[in-house]
Design an enzyme around this catalytic site. Structure first.
Site, mmCIF file in Angstrom:
data_model
loop_
_atom_site.group_PDB
_atom_site.id
_atom_site.type_symbol
_atom_site.label_atom_id
_atom_site.label_comp_id
_atom_site.label_asym_id
_atom_site.label_seq_id
_atom_site.Cartn_x
_atom_site.Cartn_y
_atom_site.Cartn_z
ATOM 1 N N ALA A 256 0.836 -1.205 0.000
ATOM 2 C CA ALA A 256 0.000 0.000 0.000
ATOM 3 C C ALA A 256 0.875 1.262 0.000
ATOM 4 O O ALA A 256 1.936 1.266 0.623
ATOM 5 C CB ALA A 256 -0.919 0.000 1.222
ATOM 6 N N PRO A 257 0.458 2.292 -0.754
ATOM 7 C CA PRO A 257 -0.814 2.471 -1.459
ATOM 8 C C PRO A 257 -0.856 1.950 -2.897
ATOM 9 O O PRO A 257 -1.819 2.222 -3.606
ATOM 10 C CB PRO A 257 -0.987 3.988 -1.437
ATOM 11 N N GLY A 258 0.169 1.254 -3.341
ATOM 12 C CA GLY A 258 0.109 0.606 -4.641
ATOM 13 C C GLY A 258 0.910 1.254 -5.752
ATOM 14 O O GLY A 258 0.845 0.809 -6.900
ATOM 15 N N LYS A 260 4.130 1.148 -6.317
ATOM 16 C CA LYS A 260 5.131 0.231 -6.874
ATOM 17 C C LYS A 260 4.463 -0.981 -7.532
ATOM 18 O O LYS A 260 4.990 -1.526 -8.500
ATOM 19 C CB LYS A 260 6.125 -0.178 -5.789
ATOM 20 N N ASP A 303 0.181 -10.253 7.050
ATOM 21 C CA ASP A 303 1.348 -9.831 7.828
ATOM 22 C C ASP A 303 2.596 -10.439 7.195
ATOM 23 O O ASP A 303 2.678 -11.660 7.021
ATOM 24 C CB ASP A 303 1.176 -10.320 9.271
ATOM 25 N N ASP A 322 9.202 -3.426 0.362
ATOM 26 C CA ASP A 322 9.289 -2.011 0.735
ATOM 27 C C ASP A 322 8.963 -1.956 2.225
ATOM 28 O O ASP A 322 7.826 -1.741 2.620
ATOM 29 C CB ASP A 322 8.293 -1.201 -0.101
ATOM 30 N N CYS A 375 12.278 4.005 2.879
ATOM 31 C CA CYS A 375 12.412 5.457 2.689
ATOM 32 C C CYS A 375 13.030 6.053 3.958
ATOM 33 O O CYS A 375 12.616 7.099 4.436
ATOM 34 C CB CYS A 375 11.081 6.108 2.335
#
Length: 429
Positions: A256-258, A260, A303, A322, A375
């Site tokens: 999320a949020p999509g 990638k 998860d 990510d 990030c």
């Protein structure tokens, strides 16, 4: 027609919710913006983001201007004064208008008896501005970062910490990703030019375009038709290392949020993509992005520490992890991060990342690629995390990104005008 609301009080209450209650501005702000006119949406955002970006300065000034801090039910007034100071310092709003609207905000938060106090503090600042700012600029508060984060940056980057802090305090540029299944970057840039806007291509990432001036998405050519997506250049760099291919089974974990997920499908439209995230609410954004771009993927709530619960024994050709992180590389884009994170969060996040890496590795095929990305700019979440993983994982090999002693590639905030980002490409022997 929208009811006229006091934007200063709305901004003060939003900032208070972030700082005092630990709520994310990205959750608080959109519902508030729905309550105001289109012309006021941008100002409300500017006030919220601006106050959070400069919070330590505004706090420092209030402590100098007031004998006692505002506490309890009057705490919102503290943030309202911050909003007033921010306007006087950083906006082109005429001072008399900034003062009048801020003072009137006391009525909106049901503290009309404090209008005189707010007016007095702001006028005192106007009188003493020069000497107050000179004193502030000689203090550590001038870095506009909490002390725990400043110490971590100074330790990790003794030569670069000041430039990182400076980049974090800037307004971010607006980066876009051109959907190569619809347009080449050059052909879309021509459409942008026809629309009266200017964009610049990224030197390394083939789909990335930086707008000269940020613009609302509905003004971008073909946005609703999926021709372009808002995504920072550094986030787009994940595809350089993942290199997805048609026909492969690819996992986007913590998807999320999509952004990638859809980028994978732009690069490899015939890949079989599974997008997984633990947050069911945020998964709705993945569905929205897939729908706007006219793409299909298998979307699951799950998860990352327990992959067998959502994929059984399935293995993938490529995995993009990510990982959940401190987000210290995107502070310029989300200034509330400075005040939402705590020093104790870092070892907890590093432990979570480690558990996800160990759990998902068996689900990568032999010869497959896993790209670990964050990030963050903190080594505990990045190079040290991958170094420890390589030491305990015999069939993992670092590829193209750094050395075993210093694994991964670290982008720092502001480098090539992108966000702070870390990538490590791992191959399963």
């Amino acid at each position: 027609m929208k009811k006229q609301r006091n934007l200063r009080s709305m901004a003060a209450q939003a900032v208070e919710q972030v700082v005092e209650q630990g709520q994310s501005l990205s959750n608080i702000l959109p519902p508030l913006q729905q309550k105001v006119s289109d012309k006021d949406k941008a100002l409300l955002q500017e006030l919220c983001f601006g106050v959070l970006r400069t919070l330590s300065q505004l706090d420092w000034l209030i402590n100098k201007l007031m004998a006692r801090p505002m506490t309890g039910k009057q705490r919102t007034v503290h943030y309202l004064i911050m909003v007033g100071l921010y306007q006087l310092l950083y906006t082109r709003i005429p001072p008399h208008a900034a003062l009048a609207e801020t003072v009137e905000g006391a009525v909106a938060i049901k503290r009309p008896q404090l209008k005189g106090l707010i007016n007095g503090v702001l006028r005192q600042f106007q009188r003493q501005q020069e000497e107050l700012l000179a004193e502030f600029n000689a203090s550590d508060a001038r870095y506009l970062h909490p002390s725990w984060l400043l110490k971590r940056l100074q330790k990790a980057y003794p030569e670069q910490w000041q430039s990182i802090v400076e980049a974090n305090n800037q307004r971010p540029p607006m980066w876009l990703r051109v959907n190569r299944t619809h347009h080449s970057r050059d052909s879309w840039l021509a459409l942008l030019d026809e629309a009266g806007m200017k964009g610049f291509p990224h030197a390394d990432y083939p789909d990335a375009v930086r707008l000269e001036t940020p613009a609302p998405v509905h003004a971008l050519p073909g946005f609703e038709d999926g021709w372009v997506t808002v995504q920072d250049a550094s986030a787009q760099g994940c595809m350089t290392w993942l290199a997805p291919q048609n026909g492969e089974h690819i996992l986007d974990l913590c998807a999320a949020p999509g952004g990638k997920t859809t980028h994978i499908l732009e690069v490899a439209p015939e890949a079989q993509v599974v997008a997984v995230d633990i947050d069911e609410q945020r998964l709705s954004r993945v569905y929205d992005n897939l729908k706007r771009l006219g793409m299909k993927a298998t979307v699951k709530q799950g998860d990352g520490r327990y992959p067998s619960q959502w994929c059984g024994k399935q293995q993938f050709d490529r995995i993009l992890l990510d990982a959940p992180c401190s987000a210290t590389g995107v502070i310029r884009r989300h200034p509330d991060i400075k005040w939402l994170r705590r020093d104790r969060d870092i070892p907890e996040l590093a432990q979570l990342q480690s558990e996800i890496l160990d759990a998902i590795w068996p689900h990568l095929k032999s010869g497959g690629t896993l790209v670990y990305a964050t990030c963050s700019v903190l080594p505990e979440e990045n190079s040290l995390q991958i170094k420890a993983f390589l030491q305990r994982t015999a069939d993992a090999e670092l590829c193209e990104t750094g050395t075993p002693e210093q694994p991964g590639k670290q982008n720092l905030p502001g480098a090539e005008e992108g966000d702070g980002f870390f990538y490590a490409k791992l191959i399963k022997k």
